[in-house]
Design a protein around this motif. Sequence first.
Motif, short mmCIF file in Angstrom:
data_model
loop_
_atom_site.label_atom_id
_atom_site.label_comp_id
_atom_site.label_asym_id
_atom_site.label_seq_id
_atom_site.Cartn_x
_atom_site.Cartn_y
_atom_site.Cartn_z
N ASP A 113 0.27 -3.66 3.94
CA ASP A 113 -0.32 -4.07 2.73
C ASP A 113 -0.05 -4.56 1.71
N VAL A 114 0.60 -5.25 1.12
CA VAL A 114 1.05 -5.85 -0.03
C VAL A 114 1.78 -7.06 -0.11
N ALA A 115 1.03 -8.26 -0.16
CA ALA A 115 2.51 -9.52 0.53
C ALA A 115 2.45 -9.51 -1.62
N VAL A 116 3.68 -10.58 -2.11
CA VAL A 116 4.02 -10.34 -3.27
C VAL A 116 4.91 -12.24 -3.24
N ILE A 117 4.42 -12.72 -3.50
CA ILE A 117 4.62 -14.90 -3.71
C ILE A 117 5.53 -14.58 -4.43
N GLY A 118 6.93 -15.03 -4.55
CA GLY A 118 7.73 -15.15 -5.35
C GLY A 118 8.66 -14.70 -6.11
N ALA A 119 9.49 -14.95 -5.67
CA ALA A 119 10.80 -13.55 -6.30
C ALA A 119 11.78 -13.66 -7.14
N GLY A 120 10.86 -14.47 -8.12
CA GLY A 120 11.28 -14.29 -9.44
C GLY A 120 11.77 -12.84 -10.41
N THR A 121 11.23 -12.59 -11.51
CA THR A 121 11.47 -11.43 -12.33
C THR A 121 10.06 -10.67 -11.88
N ALA A 122 8.80 -11.20 -11.91
CA ALA A 122 7.60 -10.95 -11.71
C ALA A 122 7.59 -10.32 -10.50
N GLY A 123 7.73 -10.80 -9.37
CA GLY A 123 7.70 -10.76 -7.62
C GLY A 123 8.21 -9.62 -7.40
N ILE A 124 9.70 -9.59 -7.90
CA ILE A 124 11.17 -8.04 -7.70
C ILE A 124 10.42 -7.46 -8.02
N ALA A 125 9.72 -7.52 -9.83
CA ALA A 125 9.22 -5.64 -9.79
C ALA A 125 7.93 -5.68 -9.53
N ALA A 126 6.96 -6.64 -8.95
CA ALA A 126 5.36 -6.30 -8.29
C ALA A 126 6.09 -5.69 -6.94
N HIS A 127 7.18 -6.31 -6.28
CA HIS A 127 7.43 -5.89 -4.83
C HIS A 127 8.09 -4.68 -5.28
N ARG A 128 9.06 -4.16 -6.11
CA ARG A 128 9.71 -2.92 -5.98
C ARG A 128 8.42 -1.99 -6.68
N ALA A 129 7.55 -2.22 -7.22
CA ALA A 129 6.23 -1.39 -7.78
C ALA A 129 5.90 -1.04 -6.58
N ALA A 130 5.92 -2.40 -5.63
CA ALA A 130 4.42 -1.42 -4.93
C ALA A 130 4.91 -0.97 -3.52
N LEU A 131 6.89 -0.93 -3.52
CA LEU A 131 7.11 -0.10 -2.50
C LEU A 131 7.13 1.39 -3.15
N SER A 132 7.69 1.70 -4.67
CA SER A 132 7.73 3.00 -4.94
C SER A 132 6.43 3.74 -4.52
N ALA A 133 4.81 2.94 -4.73
CA ALA A 133 3.40 3.67 -4.98
C ALA A 133 2.89 3.53 -2.91
N GLY A 134 4.70 3.93 -2.43
CA GLY A 134 4.10 3.90 -0.95
C GLY A 134 3.44 3.11 -0.32
N ALA A 135 3.74 2.19 -0.89
CA ALA A 135 3.10 0.42 0.11
C ALA A 135 3.49 0.24 1.54
N LYS A 136 3.40 -0.71 2.21
CA LYS A 136 4.35 -1.20 2.90
C LYS A 136 4.09 -2.88 2.46
N ALA A 137 5.21 -3.62 1.58
CA ALA A 137 5.33 -4.43 0.84
C ALA A 137 6.15 -5.36 1.05
N VAL A 138 6.09 -6.88 1.35
CA VAL A 138 6.52 -7.75 1.99
C VAL A 138 6.85 -8.93 0.84
N LEU A 139 7.73 -9.53 0.36
CA LEU A 139 8.20 -10.28 -0.68
C LEU A 139 8.79 -11.72 0.04
#
Lengths: 460, 460
Positions: free
Chosen positions: B7-33
């Motif tokens: 569902d959601v691809a997050v490019i970059g595992a810094g502060t913003a990316g980690i937060a985005a990935h966590r938020a997408a997962l919490s919202a029920g999306a299949k998210a890849v960091l």
Amino acid sequence: MRDLACDVAVIGAGTAGIAAHRAALSAGAKAVLIEQGPGGTTCARVGCMPSKLLITAAEAAEDARAAHRLGIHVGAVHVDGPAVLSRLRRLRDRFVGSVFEGLEQLPDESRLTGRAVFEGPDCLRIDDHTRLRFKAAVLATGSSPSVPEPLRDLGERVLTTDTVFDIEDLPASLAVLGAGPVGLELAQAMARLGVRTSVFDPGDSLGGLSDPDLKAAAREIFSQTFDLHLGAKVAHAAPDGDGARLGWSGEGGAGDGRFARVLAAAGRPPNVRGLGLERTGVSLDEKGSPSYDSRSLLCEGAPILIAGDANADRPVLHEASRQGRIAGRNAARLAAGEGLERPERWVALAMVFSQPQIAVIGGGFSPESGRIVGRADFCDQGRAQVMDRAQGGIRLYAEPDGRLTGAELIGPEVEHLGHLLAYAVQDGLDVRRFRDRPFYHPTLEEGLDTALSDLVDRLG
Amino acid sequence: MRDLACDVAVIGAGTAGIAAHRAALSAGAKAVLIEQGPGGTTCARVGCMPSKLLITAAEAAEDARAAHRLGIHVGAVHVDGPAVLSRLRRLRDRFVGSVFEGLEQLPDESRLTGRAVFEGPDCLRIDDHTRLRFKAAVLATGSSPSVPEPLRDLGERVLTTDTVFDIEDLPASLAVLGAGPVGLELAQAMARLGVRTSVFDPGDSLGGLSDPDLKAAAREIFSQTFDLHLGAKVAHAAPDGDGARLGWSGEGGAGDGRFARVLAAAGRPPNVRGLGLERTGVSLDEKGSPSYDSRSLLCEGAPILIAGDANADRPVLHEASRQGRIAGRNAARLAAGEGLERPERWVALAMVFSQPQIAVIGGGFSPESGRIVGRADFCDQGRAQVMDRAQGGIRLYAEPDGRLTGAELIGPEVEHLGHLLAYAVQDGLDVRRFRDRPFYHPTLEEGLDTALSDLVDRLG
């Protein structure tokens, strides 16, 4: 003996009295300020300012000793006691001087000097020179340090906050009686300045903490700096050469020891005796203190208001200053036959400028309240680790509906978090809304964010 | 080459990316960091944390040198450069380590490693091993330090924030290009650690200040610590043995000099090149940066959101973290065909951890705004005097109706006043209401009370 008349007589030219006098004048009243010395406010002369000056020097000594942990090497740290005390007095005298300058700008007819005693509900006698009739009076006589019974034969071996800042050099050793804010601040500062220091208190708390976890943390932290005897009451004291020998006992154990000096830091009772209050019709309790309304500050039974340390309610400067303003305005209203203001009380805010610091907001912990508790620890807080000050913790208290009601903190520079929390409690802020704010990185404020997050989780 | 879909691809595992990935997962999306290194957030690895660690050591050295002013005497202060840097790296590695620990707890199927390049508006290629189809993507690729053209032939003589914290010992001398927050923090720290330091900047401001009075105060204060060249651009640079010879010119004067090392601290442009953004349909400006909505963070033209330093809007951690959360939630909404959130922006808050510190709230000074300015000075502020740090000032900006809109400060520990002011601006607090709050004595917060009082007087 001359006879004078005024609208508002203000007794005491400290923080509360000066504020009351200014407020009454601003409200258009003919107001007279009666100075009865010693000159200068408690804060500037023997309280906040000199203690913070001692603490600044003590922290510099401690930081220099600890600098090697950061890769900074210094030689032996030498505390020049007379130089420390001389800077303290130089700046203290400047702060006291600025109080005097303010007073000297007042018109002569609005100032009287001497000891004021009530002759009745509308009349004061000042020394033997003046009889002053008033329509309303403000009692702003402050407080004085008490010397506990066993110490009364020790003469100059006993110090109080009135005298400790005037010593010429630091003592070799010091017993501090009282582990409240004043005792804790001075004990830690003296210990860091090289004085062998012991602290005695019959209670189990340091610096006014009430939260069980934080009390325990404080005991562990501060007992590394000085010899700490909680649950111990000093029962005997006798002169021993230049110094004094003390004996103590209690749940915390019994013992005795010799100290060069003893600091009585167990409280500052209000100055309400010998003022003739019994001739005014004011209701007095067994200690001679008037009953009064905590918002209007009006005493029961006479047109007399009571402000600042004299009412022993919240003996801190910002409250003395605000109470002075309220009492002065209300005195002017009474004199003009108008109704009184009853402004909301501010949230209670108490701080200790030890290291780590302590802050208590909203009166602190109360186990029966049913409040939800949010927690955070400074031991693993990023900025505290960077600063090499990772000690202490945060406790936040909220109603089950999410409204923040109070907090206790012990940790690095919590004076600042104390302000943030006091304003949030005063605004009745919901902890979920509090969390939706920027917490800059890396700051100690992020520790608060952690505690808020814990609290929000517990609210469910 | 394997094919995956999410569902959601997050490019970059810094502060913003980690937060985005966590938020997408919490919202029920299949998210890849997608982690593309270097590992660890900018903040922990090369930003906030190591710089604050260097500053802590530098302040300890400076405090030890100044302790005699308080009556505390130490021997010669010796800075052990390798020890300072070794503590810095030990704690930095611990902070970076905790970022990695967080990542390692993620399920394997939600993490990919490699360089991600867009093949189209719904497809990424990661190295040569994976093609990832997505419904929405979050661009959280961060920023990288830039090295100005004249320095490009200096090889290892040039340091950036990516490399300066890995040096084994302090250089004998350092030229710092850039007087913004990063340049100012590092220049002052290096100078206090005994490095002969010169700072060059073509502008006239230090640490992001915009208020004319405070800019002048900053110039005076910091030029006592290092050699300051404002209005000066480094135009030439050439290797000179182990070091480098620089030539500069501009309104601030021309000159040349030799330095052991040169620190490029003139900015961190966003990492938006070479990502194939031109194949996604996103509107790009001349620098290759996408146009996007500053509240929803959605880029124009494709289901791609941009968060953190990658959008170069507010390159500070608390914004990167919040933007990551917003972008992650919105990416999940896009993937689910739902409408986007557009939360209110936080008040802008920028800080410099120099000494004195700098804080800019709400974007700072703007002469055309018609705003009322309230002023206070730390030079005669009680607590600042007690701390022997009486330098700097406060400027508060309010609308004519009394609403606080911004502030600039330079002074002792203003990071804390910065938080108080940011919350007041965010709440749209009236300055008259702000004043009716407890300001504990003696604190630096009382300086704020003075500035508020001045502002209230000017409002009339």
